[in-house]
Scaffold this motif. Sequence first.
Motif, short mmCIF file in Angstrom:
data_model
loop_
_atom_site.label_atom_id
_atom_site.label_comp_id
_atom_site.label_asym_id
_atom_site.label_seq_id
_atom_site.Cartn_x
_atom_site.Cartn_y
_atom_site.Cartn_z
N GLY A 81 0.82 -1.22 0.00
CA GLY A 81 0.00 0.00 0.00
C GLY A 81 0.84 1.25 0.00
O GLY A 81 1.93 1.28 0.56
N TYR A 82 0.31 2.25 -0.66
CA TYR A 82 1.01 3.53 -0.75
C TYR A 82 1.27 4.16 0.62
O TYR A 82 2.31 4.73 0.88
N VAL A 83 0.26 4.04 1.49
CA VAL A 83 0.27 4.84 2.71
C VAL A 83 0.95 4.12 3.86
O VAL A 83 0.65 4.34 5.01
N GLN A 135 5.83 -8.85 8.94
CA GLN A 135 7.26 -8.69 8.70
C GLN A 135 7.49 -8.27 7.26
O GLN A 135 6.74 -8.68 6.37
N LEU A 136 8.52 -7.46 7.05
CA LEU A 136 8.88 -7.08 5.69
C LEU A 136 9.39 -8.31 4.95
O LEU A 136 10.17 -9.09 5.48
N GLU A 142 10.22 -14.22 -3.06
CA GLU A 142 8.95 -14.12 -2.34
C GLU A 142 8.26 -12.79 -2.62
O GLU A 142 7.04 -12.72 -2.77
N LYS A 143 9.06 -11.73 -2.73
CA LYS A 143 8.49 -10.42 -3.03
C LYS A 143 7.84 -10.42 -4.41
O LYS A 143 6.74 -9.90 -4.60
N LEU A 144 8.51 -11.04 -5.36
CA LEU A 144 7.97 -11.12 -6.71
C LEU A 144 6.66 -11.93 -6.72
O LEU A 144 5.68 -11.55 -7.37
N THR A 174 9.64 -1.13 -3.82
CA THR A 174 8.37 -1.73 -3.39
C THR A 174 8.53 -2.47 -2.07
O THR A 174 9.41 -3.32 -1.94
N SER A 175 7.70 -2.11 -1.12
CA SER A 175 7.72 -2.85 0.14
C SER A 175 6.49 -3.75 0.23
O SER A 175 5.38 -3.33 -0.07
#
Lengths: 268, 268
Positions: A81-83, A135-136, A142-144, A174-175
């Motif tokens: 999310g952006y925020v 968690q980040l 995994e992010k992909l 991107t987080s």
Amino acid sequence: MPLRELQYPTQPYSKVNRKKDRADYTLETIHRIVNSCPILHVSFQPPDSPFPAILPMIGQMGSFARPSADLGDVLDLYLHGYVSSRLMNLNRTSTSPEGLPVTIAASHVDGLVLSLTPNSHSYNYRSAVLFGHAQLVTDAAEKLYAMELITNGVVPGRWAGSRVPPNAAEMQSTSVLRVRIAAGSAKVRSGGPNDDRGDLEDEALLGRVWTGVVPVYTVMGEPVAGEYNRVGEVPGYLEDWRRETNKEAEEFAREAVAREGTSKKAAE
Amino acid sequence: MPLRELQYPTQPYSKVNRKKDRADYTLETIHRIVNSCPILHVSFQPPDSPFPAILPMIGQMGSFARPSADLGDVLDLYLHGYVSSRLMNLNRTSTSPEGLPVTIAASHVDGLVLSLTPNSHSYNYRSAVLFGHAQLVTDAAEKLYAMELITNGVVPGRWAGSRVPPNAAEMQSTSVLRVRIAAGSAKVRSGGPNDDRGDLEDEALLGRVWTGVVPVYTVMGEPVAGEYNRVGEVPGYLEDWRRETNKEAEEFAREAVAREGTSKKAAE
């Protein structure tokens, strides 16, 4: 699909205490509500604030370890999310090995239930709440996986229909958060109006007040091409999905009125 | 209407830190988003839970002291909801004279913004967050005011169109919370897709990927009469409101695409 329906454990913080007959702890019901919700509300308690924070975010349930898992399996929630800068920062500095405690809500309104008296008015709705630790995601694969899951959660097929894979700068900027779910619950109401006997025996009242349900549903409207669009036709995957989603949404809301439901007063 | 637009103070917990050009602190913008949202998400931190609680509730902004106040004035938020027993109990036992700290989120999705690459995808949306202190309304006149406000917030005119006033048992069994607002913020995104220069200069990509916006809006469907309904015709106040609301919702979502917006990348 597990051989029997998996349920989340009922914890003191997750247990539905009122209108218990509307409660549902099965993973499939809860995950389905979350995955069909265009906006999730994510809450956490910042250490330096007198108030909890709530962020609207986009998310999908999935399993990186077992991508073929279905909705009734044990899944993680991936959030984007952006925020989310405050949440991301908090998460980076969190000292808890499990991650930051977060609560996520997903709610659909399916109808306005109009009965004889304001107090017996209600909504038909489906709402789910998940509790877990965020968690980040640091692993690139995994992010992909999560980015594709979330993009296709908005419009199925859009990932392959756009410029992928993300480049290095996009991957970097991107987080994505992974929430390991500790508990969850859903609450669902369907059916028609339900009034007290006193009002139901009032002939004058019955003759005067219209009672029923206004179905409520979300529509994905006619696509509007952007300023630099050069593709003449709206892609098939988008139009097929739109048609199907709109049809299902309207049917679901209308059918909820007749569905054997939880509209019994005794259920309170 | 105040002579100049009132704004909420920006507090560390309420300040929008990312995409600041989308931020709006004016009371009118925030109150309008809240009052048109069929479901609000209310968050608070129970003392005995590792996770914040989130409850979906129904609410409206209003002023009992000055019922003619408009959306740009200082208002309280009145909340009512089935699932609120924990919140109500906490509130009853709260030792804070100000009341229980709560955060309330209201979010509308207005469109899916489909751009060239997943990372530049976005939503058109309007979201508001309010921070304040919740107290149970104990004054009977204020409770009645809030019940009418909330009922007419769902369908204008429904209060007078149903059996009112509530009887003593109904007044007794209904709990209403008043939230005195300490701060708030809104975030609004409108406009079309916005991509990075590198992608915009890629002719093959532009020729392959459809870019634009899918407007998203909520529809109030054809009313379905309940089992014991005896009124032949759906009341005019309901049909007029439905027609107007549906028209406005669709127009708003479509117009958001063209609206001078906050779709500039520079705004991040």
